[in-house]
Design an enzyme around this catalytic site. Structure first.
Site, short mmCIF file in Angstrom:
data_model
loop_
_atom_site.label_atom_id
_atom_site.label_comp_id
_atom_site.label_asym_id
_atom_site.label_seq_id
_atom_site.Cartn_x
_atom_site.Cartn_y
_atom_site.Cartn_z
N THR A 156 80.26 47.33 -32.91
CA THR A 156 78.75 46.52 -34.12
C THR A 156 79.74 45.61 -33.85
O THR A 156 80.96 44.72 -34.67
CB THR A 156 78.61 46.93 -35.36
N GLU A 167 77.34 51.92 -38.78
CA GLU A 167 78.19 53.12 -39.45
C GLU A 167 78.12 53.64 -39.95
O GLU A 167 78.43 54.84 -40.38
CB GLU A 167 79.06 52.01 -40.85
N LYS A 190 69.40 32.24 -52.20
CA LYS A 190 69.75 31.53 -54.09
C LYS A 190 68.78 30.14 -53.84
O LYS A 190 69.79 28.68 -53.79
CB LYS A 190 70.92 31.75 -54.15
N TRP A 211 66.79 35.14 -56.78
CA TRP A 211 67.34 35.18 -55.63
C TRP A 211 65.22 34.99 -55.49
O TRP A 211 65.09 35.92 -56.03
CB TRP A 211 67.73 37.07 -55.53
#
Ligand code: AMP
Length: 551
Positions: A189, A335, A441, A446
């Site tokens: 990956t 994963e 940000k 956020w």
């Protein structure tokens, strides 16, 4: 007390023998320029045993790595099954990596034999000069003499033909008794920095994961299904489709290199496909094609799992409303084998609540234990509001990268730090708002780039939209929206800002906009935000500034 149960290892060899015996009526169909090729599961199982004999003949007698450089087709599926069953490890090379990354992964995995499709043999031959450990190349299909010579590299490698190699072998093989924790497949990956990282699945992880994938809290596969495997076998374990299909007797339709909307729709029509799996960008193309071709008969197409990046609610709704296709939104990563969640709504949910569940990334799987960790390191509540990094552990979650400790910080007390930020409802439904590195940000607050993208892609004149954070002297960072308009449309900045203002907080609405013909994509079809940020920094994006500032 010990149980009285037998301790029989979970092995992929069992899957081959089982599927080949109990599902003789199920088939693997490979799309080709001259029409579809068909093989029954029984024939596929026989080929897997011939393949195992052939691997022994090539000197693969242990856990050597066998590479594949291939599209989705019957032969690639046989490698998925036969290589691990024989005790070796299949390394599925992503054919869309940069050449130097491909060289890196082949050398890092130490591939001894590589199987390559004839349509990919020429580009692959160019890499071989830099991969001294490859001893054998097996080509699937005929190639011209000069390509064969390039693959042989002046006699440094032996070149074989897949069919000839298998036909010389018996279709019986005594499978080795392996440890269920031995490696089956390796998948690399790519992060944003450094070399690709290798994840090695095991027989146990693959079979447990496939059981979830086939179950009714995910794709719900049975022998009456015909699954279109659009997601490449080289991307994240093909989302479990290969093993789940064999396990449940679902016929597998393999598109090979015909991944454009038109042939995909022809496969759905011609093969009476019932389900499938693909990333949002591919399904956006399929949707556009279907909208433009109302005569296409996709009545068999019941459900499709969409994941790999956020599925815009507008895409999910359009498939449901206009074409009767149920989109199952899923989240995961290489994963995590990869399925971590699938958005099947809970019983009893209705109306808006029901659709909120369906639009979310979905309900956590049993074997993907999860915690939400805030910026201060404290665990956050599952209240549907608090956000934090998603951390997971479980029998199909990797505990490390193969021979690479450059990302030790990805693992914390046995938990994998996914790098995804999100929230969880009390009943375990996940909503992803961003990657840690993509979140914007702005003035201490956020902004979720995914929320803005999802909202924008609901506008009828927007084909695709990607949002990235760019430096801003006043706010630190502000969102930049990169928009691909629907063909023939040219939405204006103020029109899109008004549209967004009705859907997200006013201060989140971007001032900077760029209208482009295409958003760059990564090797697995996601918006390439790194490329977008550097295009912005280099001044190569046609940025238009809004005339009004946010209040
Ligand atoms: P990969 O290993 O290439 O499959 O990438 C995994 C990453 O893709 C995850 O960590 C997420 O950032 C992203 N991803 C996968 N599925 C989704 C989804 N349904 N919504 C948002 N992001 C997703």
């Amino acid at each position: 007390m010990r149980s009285t149960m037998q301790n029989v290892p979970l092995l992929t060899s069992r899957l081959i023998d089982y599927a080949g015996t109990v599902y003789p009526g199920s088939e693997v169909v490979t799309w080709g320029a001259d029409g579809p090729r068909r093989s029954s599961f029984t024939d596929v199982a026989k080929d897997c045993r011939r393949l195992a004999n052939a691997l022994r003949a090539l000197g693969v007698d242990g856990d050597q790595r066998v590479g594949s450089f291939m599209w989705n087709n019957e032969e690639h599926l046989e490698l998925y099954l036969g290589v691990p069953a024989a005790g070796a490890v299949l390394h599925t090379i992503n054919i869309r990596l940069f050449p130097q990354q491909m060289v890196y992964v082949v050398n890092h995995a130490e591939d001894k034999v590589v199987f390559v499709d004839n349509s990919l043999a020429q580009p692959f031959a160019a890499l071989l000069e830099h991969t001294p450990l490859v001893e054998h190349v097996v080509v699937n299909g005929p190639v011209p003499d000069e390509v064969r010579e390039a693959l042989a590299g002046g006699g440094r490698r032996s070149v074989h033909d897949y069919r000839t190699l298998l036909d010389a072998q018996p279709d019986t093989f005594a499978w080795p008794e392996l440890d269920e924790n031995d490696g089956t497949l390796m998948c690399y990956t790519s992060g944003t920095t450094g070399n690709p990282k290798g994840v090695v699945y095991s027989h146990r992880s693959n079979l447990l994961h496939a059981t979830f994938c086939a179950g009714s809290n995910a794709l719900g596969l049975s022998q009456s299904d015909r699954a279109l495997a659009i997601v490449p076998l080289f991307h994240a374990n093909a989302w479990g489709l290969a093993y789940a299909g064999m396990m449940s007797g679902a016929s597998l339709i393999m598109p090979d290199r015909f991944l454009q909307p038109e042939p995909l729709v022809r496969m759905i029509e011609g093969e009476r496909v019932t389900c499938g799996g693909a990333v949002p960008s591919v399904m956006t193309g399929v949707l556009d094609y279907l909208d433009a071709h109302p005569e296409a008969d996709v009545s068999s197409f019941d459900r499709v799992i969409i994941g790999g990046s956020a599925c815009p609610p507008a895409l999910l709704d359009a498939f449901h409303e206009r074409h009767g296709v149920s989109v199952l939104h899923g989240w995961g990563m290489t994963e995590t084998s990869p399925l971590g969640t699938v958005a099947i709504a809970p019983v009893g949910a209705e109306g808006e609540e029901y659709w909120n569940y369906r639009h979310s990334q979905g309900r956590l799987a049993l074997h993907v234990e999860t915690r939400l960790v805030g910026a201060d390191g404290a665990e956050q509540p599952w209240d549907g509001v608090a956000v934090g990094e998603i951390q997971v552990r479980g029998p199909w979650v990797t505990g490390s990268y193969y021979r690479d400790d450059s990302e030790e910080e990805k693992f914390e007390d046995g938990w994998l730090r996914t790098g995804d930020i999100g929230s969880l409802t009390p009943d375990g439904y996940l909503t992803i708002s961003d990657r840690v590195k993509d979140v914007i940000k702005s003035g201490g607050e956020w902004i979720s780039s995914i929320d803005l993208e999802n909202a924008l892609m609901g506008h009828p004149a927007v084909h695709e939209a990607s949002v990235v954070g760019v430096p801003d002297t006043k706010w630190g960072e502000r969102p930049l929206a990169i928009v691909v308009p629907v063909e023939g449309e040219s939405p204006g900045v103020e029109e899109l800002r008004d549209y967004l203002q009705a859907r997200v907080a006013r201060w989140q609405v971007p001032e900077r906009w760029a209208f482009v013909a295409e958003v760059p994509k990564t090797s697995v079809g996601k918006f390439d935000k790194k490329a977008l940020r550097s295009q912005y920094a280099e001044g190569t994006l046609p940025v238009v500034e809004a005339t009004k500032t946010p209040s």
